[in-house]
Write an enzyme that holds these catalytic residues in place. Structure first.
Site, PDB file in Angstrom:
ATOM      1  CE  LYS A  83     -10.641  29.028  35.249  1.00 22.78           C
ATOM      2  NZ  LYS A  83     -11.152  28.634  33.910  1.00 22.78           N
ATOM      3  CB  SER A 158     -13.754  25.835  34.749  1.00 21.35           C
ATOM      4  OG  SER A 158     -12.969  26.528  33.804  1.00 21.35           O
ATOM      5  CB  SER A 182     -14.143  27.649  31.187  1.00 24.87           C
ATOM      6  OG  SER A 182     -14.407  26.325  31.521  1.00 24.87           O
TER       7      SER A 182
HETATM    8  N1  GLN Z   1     -16.903  22.697  30.794  1.00 24.69           N
HETATM    9  C1  GLN Z   1     -15.943  22.305  29.812  1.00 24.69           C
HETATM   10  C2  GLN Z   1     -15.129  21.157  30.338  1.00 24.69           C
HETATM   11  O1  GLN Z   1     -15.460  20.689  31.363  1.00 24.69           O
HETATM   12  C3  GLN Z   1     -15.087  23.454  29.423  1.00 24.69           C
HETATM   13  C4  GLN Z   1     -14.062  23.744  30.441  1.00 24.69           C
HETATM   14  C5  GLN Z   1     -13.213  24.913  30.065  1.00 24.69           C
HETATM   15  O2  GLN Z   1     -13.485  25.636  29.122  1.00 24.69           O
HETATM   16  N2  GLN Z   1     -12.123  25.054  30.786  1.00 24.69           N
HETATM   17  O3  GLN Z   1     -14.207  20.734  29.753  1.00 24.69           O
END
Ligand code: GLN
Length: 497
Positions: A83, A158, A182
């Site tokens: 990532k 994400s 995410s």
């Molecule tokens: N979708 C969640 C957020 O927008 C989790 C994001 C993540 O785990 N980095 O915060």
């Protein structure tokens, strides 16, 4: 010769290399060619690290040629992609933000270094929501990644690039990070095994911080065994992350034990949650029935305070993000707008230009929530809720060894389908409480939803530092459902799929 890498697991690739069936250079070349050929459809990669991959492969082949087979690590010859919030010297680390466009990694993150030390072939850096804010990878400043199962749909987020790369057979392994879901939610949307280990199991050093008390790195793979092999490499104490724990276990050790006698919990409030689609609910129920048939004992557990998890998460997350993102000030780091007359003007212009809308929203929210007078009402309360949720899980795990739950309320939605940010936040309704409590959670693919025909994952949740419990249950489900497939349209010819 075509090796047929797309359908091979990490374990098979390493075994083939050790058996002399192919060389590391052949693996690297084929993997790089595949990315070049296939990723135009998916756009999982932000950067391909061709030079690093070929250098790593040459080192491995030299070791093989010199007969130093025993020195080869547990990921010898295995392509891995990272990532883009993970630093790797020789690549950029952009967090998919204009703010860090062109930022050269000054050092290598511990999680990445451990994969390199284990002999992996680093393929490159993967797309994500900007600074990991989001559930669809649409907030990337460099454009969205597409779901390999349906190119008009999002891969989740994400860590959408990580899940899509594995689902498209571009890499047998990828690393993601999970602050509120995410790793798991894109794992579910793309039908791959996606593990968020217990907070502190894997070092966060060198991973650009979002919510430091919630962030955790983990692997995405197509088999439970590959994910466990990766965890063996990743987990452990790192003196550069004081929260990382020294707990040495072989995560592959109990995968074959089955679930007979295991106690598996179902959370009633999750199963009756408003917004949970019937096809996802049906899959969780089906998985529960299969586990019961395999000898597990199902039990209902109560998590009375998890209903407040989303509210607490969207206070704690933005507060920590606000603090962490203050370093991108256009002086020490980040995009700088030229021609400003004062420092104040430079801050304002650079940050307004460098950050996308969701990042700006989180920063403003965190700033407000931590301001005097407001702090007591929100941040302080959210911390109290955190304690209650942590206790809820501790109590539930007094009764069960693992919890089975939905990952996301739906299967993958369309690109551009969700415009309202608060509606997007609902994608995390079943995942955030696990980051709040700090224990482990993973998404395990269980086939396709009966309505959408798209992948569905079920979430397995383990007590803190008992991640092997959920892996054991996942392995049992894998025996029922079969290993995760490369998305149709991406399987290579040799596999004949
Ligand atoms: N979708 C969640 C957020 O927008 C989790 C994001 C993540 O785990 N980095 O915060």
């Amino acid at each position: 010769m075509m090796l047929g890498l797309a359908s091979m697991t990490a374990r098979e690739i390493r075994a083939g290399l050790l058996a002399g069936e192919f060389s590391a250079i052949e693996i690297a070349r084929e993997a790089l060619e595949r990315v070049e050929r296939e990723d135009v459809r998916v756009r999982a990669f932000l950067e391909v690290s061709k030079k690093l991959a070929l250098e790593a492969a040459a080192r491995i082949d030299a070791a093989v040629a010199a007969g130093r087979i025993l020195e080869l690590g547990p990921l010898a010859g295995v392509p891995v992609a990272f990532k883009d919030n993970m630093n790797l010297v020789g690549t950029h680390t952009t967090c998919a933000s204009k703010m860090l466009d062109g930022y050269a990694s000054p050092y290598t993150a511990t999680c990445v270094q451990r994969c390199l030390d284990a002999g992996c072939i680093p393929l490159g850096k993967l797309n994500m929501d900007e600074f990991a804010f989001g559930s669809s990878t649409e907030s990337s400043a460099f454009g969205p990644t597409r779901n390999p199962w349906d190119l008009d749909r999002v891969p989740g987020g994400s860590s959408g690039g990580s899940a899509a790369a594995v689902a498209a057979g571009l890499s047998p392994l990828a690393l993601g990070s999970d602050t509120g879901g995410s790793i798991r939610q894109p794992g579910s949307f793309c039908g791959v095994v996606a593990v968020k280990p217990t907070y502190g199991a894997v070092s966060r050093y060198g991973v650009v911080a979002f919510g430091s008390s919630l962030d955790q790195v983990g692997p995405l793979a197509r088999t439970v065994e590959d994910a466990a092999l990766a965890l063996n490499v990743l987990a452990g104490h790192d003196e550069r992350d004081c929260m990382s724990q020294d707990r040495r276990v072989d995560f592959t050790a109990n995968l074959g034990e089955g679930v007979a006698g295991m106690r598996i919990g179902l959370v009633r409030s999750f199963m009756s949650a408003e917004g949970l689609s019937s096809e996802v609910r049906a899959k969780v129920e089906e998985a529960a029935a299969k586990l019961e048939a395999a000898g597990a004992k199902l039990e209902e557990v109560e998590l009375p305070h998890v209903k407040a998890a989303m509210s607490a998460y969207y206070v704690l997350g933005p507060c920590e993000a606000y603090s962490n993102l203050s370093r991108f000030d256009a002086v020490r780091y980040g995009h700088r707008t030229p021609g400003c007359e004062s420092l104040a003007e430079q801050y304002e212009a650079s940050r307004a230009e460098g950050f996308g809308p969701e990042a700006r929203r989180r920063i403003m929210l965190g700033c407000y929530l931590l301001s005097s007078g407001v702090y007591d009402r929100y941040y302080y309360r959210a911390q109290q809720i955190r304690t209650l949720i942590t206790r809820d899980y501790a109590e539930a795990f007094g009764k069960v060894d693992c919890i089975l739950a939905p990952v996301a309320p739906t299967t993958a939605f369309g690109i551009g389908e969700i415009g309202d940010p608060t509606e997007m936040y609902l994608a995390d309704m079943f995942t955030t409480s696990i980051n709040i409590a700090g224990n482990g959670g993973m998404s395990m693919p269980v086939g396709l939803g009966c309505e959408s025909g798209l992948p569905v994952g079920v979430q397995l949740i383990a007590p803190a530092f008992r991640d092997e419990n959920m892996l054991r249950v996942a392995a049992a489900l894998e025996r029922e459902y079969g290993a995760a497939l490369v998305a149709p349209g991406f399987a290579d010819e040799r596999a004949g799929e």
